[in-house]
Design a protein around this motif. Structure first.
Motif, short mmCIF file in Angstrom:
data_model
loop_
_atom_site.label_atom_id
_atom_site.label_comp_id
_atom_site.label_asym_id
_atom_site.label_seq_id
_atom_site.Cartn_x
_atom_site.Cartn_y
_atom_site.Cartn_z
N PRO A 44 48.34 28.56 -2.72
CA PRO A 44 49.52 29.71 -2.09
C PRO A 44 49.58 29.69 -0.62
CG PRO A 44 47.45 30.37 -2.94
CD PRO A 44 47.19 28.98 -3.18
N ASP A 45 48.76 29.02 0.19
CA ASP A 45 48.87 29.28 1.55
C ASP A 45 48.99 27.66 2.31
OD1 ASP A 45 48.37 31.81 1.57
OD2 ASP A 45 46.50 31.66 1.78
N PRO A 46 50.04 27.18 1.68
CA PRO A 46 50.33 25.55 2.05
C PRO A 46 50.09 25.18 3.60
CG PRO A 46 52.33 26.56 1.29
CD PRO A 46 51.24 27.47 1.32
N THR A 122 54.04 25.59 12.43
CA THR A 122 53.72 26.74 11.29
C THR A 122 54.43 28.07 11.83
OG1 THR A 122 51.86 25.62 10.59
CG2 THR A 122 51.80 27.75 10.39
N ALA A 123 54.97 28.71 10.86
CA ALA A 123 55.57 30.04 11.07
C ALA A 123 54.64 31.05 10.19
CB ALA A 123 57.21 30.03 10.88
N SER A 124 54.41 30.62 9.34
CA SER A 124 53.61 31.64 8.26
C SER A 124 52.55 31.04 7.55
CB SER A 124 54.54 32.45 7.46
OG SER A 124 55.03 31.91 6.42
N LYS A 125 52.01 31.60 6.57
CA LYS A 125 51.12 30.95 5.48
C LYS A 125 51.87 29.84 4.59
CE LYS A 125 47.41 34.28 5.70
NZ LYS A 125 46.64 35.33 4.69
N SER A 126 53.29 30.07 4.66
CA SER A 126 53.97 28.88 3.66
C SER A 126 55.25 28.65 4.20
CB SER A 126 54.26 29.96 2.20
OG SER A 126 55.25 31.06 2.71
N ARG A 127 55.32 28.89 5.53
CA ARG A 127 56.71 28.50 6.18
C ARG A 127 56.53 27.77 7.37
NH1 ARG A 127 61.46 32.96 6.98
NH2 ARG A 127 61.26 32.82 4.65
N VAL A 128 57.44 26.86 7.57
CA VAL A 128 57.26 25.99 8.84
C VAL A 128 58.59 25.94 9.42
CG1 VAL A 128 55.53 24.24 8.22
CG2 VAL A 128 57.97 23.71 7.75
N GLY A 161 66.33 24.44 11.06
CA GLY A 161 65.85 25.66 10.25
C GLY A 161 64.46 25.87 10.05
N TRP A 162 64.24 26.56 8.80
CA TRP A 162 62.92 26.77 8.26
C TRP A 162 62.87 25.94 6.89
CZ3 TRP A 162 63.10 29.55 3.95
CH2 TRP A 162 63.83 30.87 4.14
N LEU A 163 61.52 25.78 6.48
CA LEU A 163 61.44 25.43 5.08
C LEU A 163 60.25 26.28 4.72
CD1 LEU A 163 62.06 23.58 2.69
CD2 LEU A 163 59.91 22.35 3.53
N GLU A 164 60.35 26.87 3.44
CA GLU A 164 59.36 27.72 2.73
C GLU A 164 58.80 26.65 1.44
OE1 GLU A 164 57.31 31.29 2.32
OE2 GLU A 164 59.26 30.98 3.66
N ILE A 165 57.56 26.40 1.74
CA ILE A 165 56.82 25.53 0.83
C ILE A 165 56.36 26.56 -0.34
CG2 ILE A 165 54.98 23.80 0.53
CD1 ILE A 165 54.98 23.46 3.47
N THR A 166 56.99 26.51 -1.43
CA THR A 166 56.73 27.37 -2.56
C THR A 166 55.85 26.89 -3.58
OG1 THR A 166 58.69 26.65 -3.71
CG2 THR A 166 58.72 28.51 -2.26
N TYR A 167 55.44 25.52 -3.73
CA TYR A 167 54.55 24.85 -4.48
C TYR A 167 54.11 23.55 -3.92
CZ TYR A 167 52.68 22.83 -8.71
OH TYR A 167 51.65 22.44 -9.68
N VAL A 168 52.90 23.29 -3.85
CA VAL A 168 52.40 21.73 -3.66
C VAL A 168 51.09 21.77 -4.34
CG1 VAL A 168 51.08 22.68 -1.47
CG2 VAL A 168 52.05 20.48 -1.78
N ARG A 173 55.97 18.49 -4.48
CA ARG A 173 55.94 19.70 -3.62
C ARG A 173 57.54 20.29 -3.76
NH1 ARG A 173 58.06 19.19 1.75
NH2 ARG A 173 57.60 16.75 1.50
N ILE A 174 57.67 21.39 -3.64
CA ILE A 174 58.86 22.25 -3.87
C ILE A 174 58.90 23.11 -2.44
CG2 ILE A 174 60.28 23.94 -5.17
CD1 ILE A 174 58.53 23.22 -7.65
N GLY A 175 60.33 23.13 -1.92
CA GLY A 175 60.77 24.02 -0.92
C GLY A 175 61.84 24.66 -1.16
#
Length: 193
Positions: A44-46, A122-128, A161-168, A173-175
């Motif tokens: 959950p926190d990729p 890193t921008a958040s626990k799931s976003r770069v 831009g940004w990428l939210e890593i929603t599954y890994v 891996r899904i983004g």
């Protein structure tokens, strides 16, 4: 990946990774699978576990499409075909290198590739946040074919831009990016750079 997920994963395997469009029923099935996987994300926190994100990945499916006049302008209807798409992520350096392979018929089956380098932070626990750095096309004959439409080609694959890593997990891996695109990648043993 468990057997149930492996069975669903076959839904994703589509011609040309969805780049030239996917029938709406298949697209809906893939979106349903993506949402199911995202709801069961084992990481959950990729961005706090970037070792799971690093390495070489192969694109299986994307909602980025090259249709109509874009496809014609780039020569992707007749004599240029898309090969595999790889992404190499170097966590220590904060770098991502996307490699898009092309085959050109009529030029002794010339093979070439577009390489796009970007940096990420890193921008958040799931976003770069991702910043485009440079791109190259090899060999020169392929660059000559794309020269007139190089800006169009880059605009399609530009990672800014940004990428939210929603599954890994260990294999997939899904983004989702800031343009609303979805990317599904599988871990690759190949080391395309």
């Amino acid at each position: 990946m468990n057997t149930e997920m492996g069975w669903h994963y076959n839904v994703i395997k589509v011609i040309n990774r969805g780049i030239f469009g996917v029938p709406s029923a298949k697209k809906s099935a893939i979106l349903g699978l993506v949402e199911l996987l995202e709801s069961q994300n084992p990481t959950p926190d990729p961005t706090l576990n970037l070792e799971k994100v690093g390495g070489c990945w192969k694109l299986v499916y994307s909602t980025i499409t090259i249709l109509g006049s874009k496809r014609t302008k780039l020569g992707l209807r007749d004599f240029i075909t898309l090969g595999d798409f790889f992404q190499n992520i170097d966590v220590a350096k904060g770098k991502a290198v996307n490699v898009i392979n092309f085959n050109v018929r009529g030029l002794n089956l010339l093979n070439g590739q577009l390489t796009i380098e970007a940096s990420f932070k890193t921008a958040s626990k799931s976003r770069v946040d991702i910043n485009y750095e440079s791109s190259t096309i090899i060999p020169d004959q392929l660059m000559n074919l794309f020269r007139k439409n190089y800006d169009l080609l880059l605009s399609i694959f530009n990672p800014d831009g940004w990428l939210e890593i929603t599954y890994v997990d260990d294999n997939m891996r899904i983004g989702r990016d800031d343009s609303g695109n979805i990317f599904i990648l599988e871990r690759s043993q190949e080391s395309e750079t």
